[in-house]
Write a protein that holds these residues in place. Structure first.
Motif, PDB file in Angstrom:
ATOM      1  N   HIS A   1     -48.321   9.372  -1.717  1.00 43.71           N
ATOM      2  CA  HIS A   1     -49.016   9.937  -0.558  1.00 43.71           C
ATOM      3  C   HIS A   1     -48.569  11.381  -0.311  1.00 43.71           C
ATOM      4  CE1 HIS A   1     -49.374   5.561   0.239  1.00 43.71           C
ATOM      5  NE2 HIS A   1     -50.618   5.941   0.511  1.00 43.71           N
ATOM      6  N   HIS A   2     -48.100  12.035  -1.357  1.00 43.72           N
ATOM      7  CA  HIS A   2     -47.560  13.388  -1.254  1.00 43.72           C
ATOM      8  C   HIS A   2     -48.530  14.351  -0.558  1.00 43.72           C
ATOM      9  CE1 HIS A   2     -45.362  16.989  -2.460  1.00 43.72           C
ATOM     10  NE2 HIS A   2     -46.519  17.481  -2.892  1.00 43.72           N
ATOM     11  N   HIS A   3     -49.748  14.431  -1.046  1.00 43.25           N
ATOM     12  CA  HIS A   3     -50.698  15.393  -0.497  1.00 43.25           C
ATOM     13  C   HIS A   3     -51.133  15.031   0.924  1.00 43.25           C
ATOM     14  CE1 HIS A   3     -50.947  16.333  -4.814  1.00 43.25           C
ATOM     15  NE2 HIS A   3     -50.985  17.563  -4.345  1.00 43.25           N
ATOM     16  N   GLU A   4     -51.274  13.759   1.179  1.00 46.64           N
ATOM     17  CA  GLU A   4     -51.645  13.349   2.530  1.00 46.64           C
ATOM     18  C   GLU A   4     -50.519  13.660   3.527  1.00 46.64           C
ATOM     19  OE1 GLU A   4     -53.382   9.473   4.931  1.00 46.64           O
ATOM     20  OE2 GLU A   4     -52.822   9.252   2.836  1.00 46.64           O
ATOM     21  N   ALA A   5     -49.275  13.431   3.120  1.00 52.35           N
ATOM     22  CA  ALA A   5     -48.138  13.753   3.988  1.00 52.35           C
ATOM     23  C   ALA A   5     -48.067  15.260   4.246  1.00 52.35           C
ATOM     24  CB  ALA A   5     -46.838  13.244   3.379  1.00 52.35           C
ATOM     25  N   LEU A   6     -48.355  16.056   3.211  1.00 49.01           N
ATOM     26  CA  LEU A   6     -48.378  17.506   3.403  1.00 49.01           C
ATOM     27  C   LEU A   6     -49.512  17.925   4.334  1.00 49.01           C
ATOM     28  CD1 LEU A   6     -47.536  18.873  -0.146  1.00 49.01           C
ATOM     29  CD2 LEU A   6     -46.044  18.739   1.862  1.00 49.01           C
ATOM     30  N   TYR A   7     -50.649  17.222   4.259  1.00 52.51           N
ATOM     31  CA  TYR A   7     -51.738  17.494   5.202  1.00 52.51           C
ATOM     32  C   TYR A   7     -51.237  17.283   6.633  1.00 52.51           C
ATOM     33  CZ  TYR A   7     -55.438  16.531   8.449  1.00 52.51           C
ATOM     34  OH  TYR A   7     -56.209  16.523   9.583  1.00 52.51           O
ATOM     35  N   TRP A   8     -50.576  16.154   6.870  1.00 53.09           N
ATOM     36  CA  TRP A   8     -50.093  15.847   8.217  1.00 53.09           C
ATOM     37  C   TRP A   8     -49.039  16.845   8.667  1.00 53.09           C
ATOM     38  CZ3 TRP A   8     -52.652  13.400  11.635  1.00 53.09           C
ATOM     39  CH2 TRP A   8     -53.583  12.431  11.259  1.00 53.09           C
ATOM     40  N   ALA A   9     -48.195  17.306   7.745  1.00 51.72           N
ATOM     41  CA  ALA A   9     -47.210  18.333   8.096  1.00 51.72           C
ATOM     42  C   ALA A   9     -47.934  19.600   8.552  1.00 51.72           C
ATOM     43  CB  ALA A   9     -46.303  18.623   6.913  1.00 51.72           C
ATOM     44  N   GLY A  10     -48.956  20.001   7.820  1.00 48.91           N
ATOM     45  CA  GLY A  10     -49.730  21.178   8.198  1.00 48.91           C
ATOM     46  C   GLY A  10     -50.446  21.005   9.520  1.00 48.91           C
ATOM     47  N   TYR A  11     -50.991  19.820   9.740  1.00 52.34           N
ATOM     48  CA  TYR A  11     -51.669  19.513  11.001  1.00 52.34           C
ATOM     49  C   TYR A  11     -50.702  19.683  12.172  1.00 52.34           C
ATOM     50  CZ  TYR A  11     -53.775  16.697  14.705  1.00 52.34           C
ATOM     51  OH  TYR A  11     -54.259  16.271  15.908  1.00 52.34           O
ATOM     52  N   GLU A  12     -49.514  19.108  12.027  1.00 52.92           N
ATOM     53  CA  GLU A  12     -48.520  19.192  13.094  1.00 52.92           C
ATOM     54  C   GLU A  12     -48.073  20.635  13.306  1.00 52.92           C
ATOM     55  OE1 GLU A  12     -47.901  16.928  15.193  1.00 52.92           O
ATOM     56  OE2 GLU A  12     -48.418  15.058  14.204  1.00 52.92           O
ATOM     57  N   GLU A  13     -47.946  21.404  12.242  1.00 59.29           N
ATOM     58  CA  GLU A  13     -47.576  22.811  12.373  1.00 59.29           C
ATOM     59  C   GLU A  13     -48.670  23.594  13.102  1.00 59.29           C
ATOM     60  OE1 GLU A  13     -46.775  23.761   8.289  1.00 59.29           O
ATOM     61  OE2 GLU A  13     -44.624  23.371   8.535  1.00 59.29           O
ATOM     62  N   ARG A  14     -49.930  23.300  12.797  1.00 60.26           N
ATOM     63  CA  ARG A  14     -51.037  23.971  13.492  1.00 60.26           C
ATOM     64  C   ARG A  14     -51.023  23.633  14.981  1.00 60.26           C
ATOM     65  NH1 ARG A  14     -53.390  22.417   8.806  1.00 60.26           N
ATOM     66  NH2 ARG A  14     -54.467  20.623   9.711  1.00 60.26           N
ATOM     67  N   LYS A  15     -50.822  22.369  15.308  1.00 63.72           N
ATOM     68  CA  LYS A  15     -50.758  21.955  16.714  1.00 63.72           C
ATOM     69  C   LYS A  15     -49.581  22.626  17.418  1.00 63.72           C
ATOM     70  CE  LYS A  15     -54.216  19.175  17.278  1.00 63.72           C
ATOM     71  NZ  LYS A  15     -55.266  19.521  18.235  1.00 63.72           N
ATOM     72  N   ALA A  16     -48.445  22.717  16.741  1.00 64.51           N
ATOM     73  CA  ALA A  16     -47.277  23.392  17.314  1.00 64.51           C
ATOM     74  C   ALA A  16     -47.591  24.865  17.550  1.00 64.51           C
ATOM     75  CB  ALA A  16     -46.070  23.238  16.394  1.00 64.51           C
TER      76      ALA A  16
ATOM     77  N   ILE B   1     -49.641  25.224  20.719  1.00 65.27           N
ATOM     78  CA  ILE B   1     -48.811  25.056  21.918  1.00 65.27           C
ATOM     79  C   ILE B   1     -47.954  26.301  22.133  1.00 65.27           C
ATOM     80  CG2 ILE B   1     -46.930  23.731  22.952  1.00 65.27           C
ATOM     81  CD1 ILE B   1     -48.064  21.283  21.349  1.00 65.27           C
ATOM     82  N   SER B   2     -47.366  26.797  21.058  1.00 62.92           N
ATOM     83  CA  SER B   2     -46.528  27.990  21.142  1.00 62.92           C
ATOM     84  C   SER B   2     -47.322  29.183  21.665  1.00 62.92           C
ATOM     85  CB  SER B   2     -45.930  28.295  19.769  1.00 62.92           C
ATOM     86  OG  SER B   2     -45.097  29.416  19.833  1.00 62.92           O
TER      87      SER B   2
ATOM     88  N   GLU C   1     -48.561  32.230  28.656  1.00 70.68           N
ATOM     89  CA  GLU C   1     -48.110  31.966  30.023  1.00 70.68           C
ATOM     90  C   GLU C   1     -46.800  32.694  30.329  1.00 70.68           C
ATOM     91  OE1 GLU C   1     -47.681  27.758  30.226  1.00 70.68           O
ATOM     92  OE2 GLU C   1     -49.816  27.358  30.095  1.00 70.68           O
ATOM     93  N   GLY C   2     -46.178  33.245  29.295  1.00 73.06           N
ATOM     94  CA  GLY C   2     -44.896  33.907  29.486  1.00 73.06           C
ATOM     95  C   GLY C   2     -43.721  32.962  29.499  1.00 73.06           C
ATOM     96  N   THR C   3     -43.931  31.731  29.000  1.00 67.60           N
ATOM     97  CA  THR C   3     -42.866  30.729  28.927  1.00 67.60           C
ATOM     98  C   THR C   3     -42.159  30.847  27.592  1.00 67.60           C
ATOM     99  OG1 THR C   3     -44.241  29.255  30.263  1.00 67.60           O
ATOM    100  CG2 THR C   3     -42.368  28.264  29.116  1.00 67.60           C
ATOM    101  N   PRO C   4     -40.829  30.912  27.596  1.00 71.44           N
ATOM    102  CA  PRO C   4     -40.122  30.966  26.301  1.00 71.44           C
ATOM    103  C   PRO C   4     -40.331  29.685  25.500  1.00 71.44           C
ATOM    104  CG  PRO C   4     -38.568  31.079  28.165  1.00 71.44           C
ATOM    105  CD  PRO C   4     -39.945  30.956  28.729  1.00 71.44           C
ATOM    106  N   THR C   5     -40.441  29.808  24.175  1.00 71.03           N
ATOM    107  CA  THR C   5     -40.685  28.648  23.317  1.00 71.03           C
ATOM    108  C   THR C   5     -39.423  28.135  22.645  1.00 71.03           C
ATOM    109  OG1 THR C   5     -41.253  30.090  21.477  1.00 71.03           O
ATOM    110  CG2 THR C   5     -43.075  29.294  22.846  1.00 71.03           C
ATOM    111  N   GLU C   6     -38.294  28.686  22.983  1.00 72.03           N
ATOM    112  CA  GLU C   6     -37.052  28.268  22.319  1.00 72.03           C
ATOM    113  C   GLU C   6     -36.347  27.191  23.084  1.00 72.03           C
ATOM    114  OE1 GLU C   6     -34.925  31.879  21.881  1.00 72.03           O
ATOM    115  OE2 GLU C   6     -36.376  32.688  20.524  1.00 72.03           O
TER     116      GLU C   6
END
Length: 83
Positions: free
Chosen positions: A53-68, A71-72, A78-83
């Motif tokens: 499931h290598h490629h599918e797992a990488l898809y999900w990693a990319g999806y989560e990075e896009r969502k992050a 949010i960032s 809003e001027g809220t720090p992201t750290e």
């Protein structure tokens, strides 16, 4: 919440971990950012272990990075720090 003694070895296990630790819908955006970034790391690690499931797992990693990233960007607007 399910307690796991080992790291997930399959994509299915990773999905279960993600759902187990999912914050409530009304959680602070910083909590959601940390959740998404943690998910991306988890899916990348699983991609190296669950080769079927290598490629599918990488898809999900990319999806989560896009969502992050979304949010960032909202927090920065809003001027809220992201750290």
């Amino acid at each position: 919440m399910t307690v796991r003694r080992t790291e997930p070895k399959t994509l299915r296990d990773a999905h279960e971990v993600v759902m187990d630790r999912r914050p409530p819908n009304d959680a602070n955006p910083a909590v959601w950012l940390a959740f998404r970034l943690g998910n991306a790391r988890l899916y990348k690690a699983v991609a190296d272990v669950d080769r079927g499931h290598h490629h599918e797992a990488l898809y999900w990693a990319g999806y989560e990075e896009r969502k992050a990233g979304e949010i960032s960007a909202e927090l920065q607007a809003e001027g809220t720090p992201t750290e």
